[in-house]
Scaffold this active site. Structure first.
Site, mmCIF file in Angstrom:
data_model
loop_
_atom_site.group_PDB
_atom_site.id
_atom_site.type_symbol
_atom_site.label_atom_id
_atom_site.label_comp_id
_atom_site.label_asym_id
_atom_site.label_seq_id
_atom_site.Cartn_x
_atom_site.Cartn_y
_atom_site.Cartn_z
ATOM 1 N N LEU A 31 12.274 -6.843 -1.675
ATOM 2 C CA LEU A 31 13.170 -7.292 -0.616
ATOM 3 C C LEU A 31 12.545 -7.148 0.764
ATOM 4 O O LEU A 31 12.909 -7.872 1.695
ATOM 5 C CB LEU A 31 14.484 -6.502 -0.673
ATOM 6 N N GLY A 57 7.266 0.838 7.470
ATOM 7 C CA GLY A 57 6.249 1.857 7.656
ATOM 8 C C GLY A 57 6.313 2.970 6.637
ATOM 9 O O GLY A 57 5.317 3.646 6.387
ATOM 10 N N MET A 58 7.488 3.176 6.036
ATOM 11 C CA MET A 58 7.649 4.295 5.097
ATOM 12 C C MET A 58 7.501 3.882 3.644
ATOM 13 O O MET A 58 7.237 4.729 2.788
ATOM 14 C CB MET A 58 9.017 4.942 5.303
ATOM 15 N N GLY A 59 7.700 2.604 3.337
ATOM 16 C CA GLY A 59 7.598 2.193 1.948
ATOM 17 C C GLY A 59 8.106 0.788 1.749
ATOM 18 O O GLY A 59 8.179 -0.009 2.683
ATOM 19 N N VAL A 76 11.089 -1.809 -0.391
ATOM 20 C CA VAL A 76 12.416 -1.858 -1.004
ATOM 21 C C VAL A 76 12.440 -3.000 -2.010
ATOM 22 O O VAL A 76 12.007 -4.117 -1.707
ATOM 23 C CB VAL A 76 13.516 -2.048 0.053
ATOM 24 N N ASP A 89 14.533 4.840 11.528
ATOM 25 C CA ASP A 89 14.029 3.508 11.159
ATOM 26 C C ASP A 89 15.093 2.431 11.351
ATOM 27 O O ASP A 89 15.261 1.556 10.504
ATOM 28 C CB ASP A 89 13.559 3.525 9.701
#
Length: 297
Positions: free
Chosen positions: A9, A13-15, A17, A126
């Site tokens: 999706l 910056g963190m991962g 989805v 975020d």
């Protein structure tokens, strides 16, 4: 296989989805998978698990429920409710900037969720209208300073600016270095000069919410929402365009009724009317006749 990954999706910056199918509970979910370099950091792992537990017990209506969290083969993940629909970024891209009152409503709902998280010690870090953007990060995040609720207030103010104008506060054409510099040193932009119908009251809201020093910002997201609602109440809707007059259904030529006295044609105007010349006053009879005058002499 607990989760069957169907499609990505978005990423940030963190991962990343993903839309996934939970084979155990037999339902569609959203699974956020953290980047391996973050999962390898012991301090980050502890913070991730602590904040995931808090997020899982939050009952605020505007917080997306967390179903589960943990790690699979060393990969940290969060299992959340899947909410179908377009992102706020998609809405702005398709339909343009929002009316101030609708923007205020979105900010109020987001602020309620943030204040609930902050009360339990969770900082979002975020906030943005879509997955995968750092255009809304507070200056202290770029500078490596302490990150607290004020960073979320800053990001939510950036989101408000984009709701009102249809664009992010600082557009640098993808140049991350310039973007970082703008958030750290450039003054907050003024939405009133970017779009007609936005009052200067919103300039003050943006200036406070995007202040460089965290202590100069609104103390809570709720304070930002309250100021936004007040500014929306002072906004005047743009004037509707004047209706275009419809063309006549038929036309009619002037009729040649009055003859032009100069003999050069005809005119639709009546000939001038002149006032009649007044008659001279009648002669007055003298008081004395000629004979009487002679006698008097």
């Amino acid at each position: 296989e607990h989760y069957r990954i169907l499609e990505r999706l978005g990423s940030g910056g963190m991962g990343e989805v993903y839309r996934a199918y939970d084979t155990v509970k037999e339902r569609m979910v959203a699974v956020k998978v953290l980047r391996p370099e973050m999962a390898a950091d012991k301090n980050y792992q502890e913070r991730f698990r602590r904040e995931s537990r808090v997020a899982a017990r939050l009952q605020e209506p505007h917080v997306i429920p967390v179903h589960d969290f943990g790690d699979i083969d060393g990969t940290l993940f969060i299992d959340m409710r899947l909410v179908d629909g377009a992102s706020l970024k998609d809405e702005l891209r398709v339909n343009g900037p929002l009316e101030p009152k609708r923007a205020a409503l979105i900010i109020a709902q987001s602020a309620a969720a943030l204040d609930a998280a902050h009360a339990d010690g969770v900082v979002h870090r975020d906030i943005k209208p879509e997955i995968g953007s750092c255009a809304y990060m507070a200056s202290e995040r770029f500078a490596g300073g302490q990150v607290g609720p004020a960073a979320d207030v800053y990001s939510l103010t950036c989101l408000l600016y984009e709701c009102l104008t249809g664009r992010a506060p600082f557009e640098t054409g993808g140049d991350l270095r310039q973007l970082m510099s703008a958030h750290m040193f450039s003054p907050p932009p003024r939405p009133s000069i970017m779009r007609r119908g936005i009052t200067r009251a919103f300039d003050d809201v943006i200036a406070t919410g995007m202040a460089k020093k965290p202590s100069d910002r609104y103390r809570t997201a709720g304070e930002l929402a309250k100021a936004t609602t007040a500014a929306a109440g002072s906004s005047r809707p743009p004037r509707p365009p004047l209706p275009t007059p419809s063309p006549p259904t038929s036309t009619r030529q002037f009729s040649a009724v009055y003859e032009n006295p100069s003999g050069r044609g005809y005119t639709p105007y009546a000939p001038p009317v002149y006032a009649p010349t007044p008659a001279p006053p009648p002669e007055r009879n003298p008081r004395f006749g000629r004979t009487q005058v002679l006698l008097a002499a």
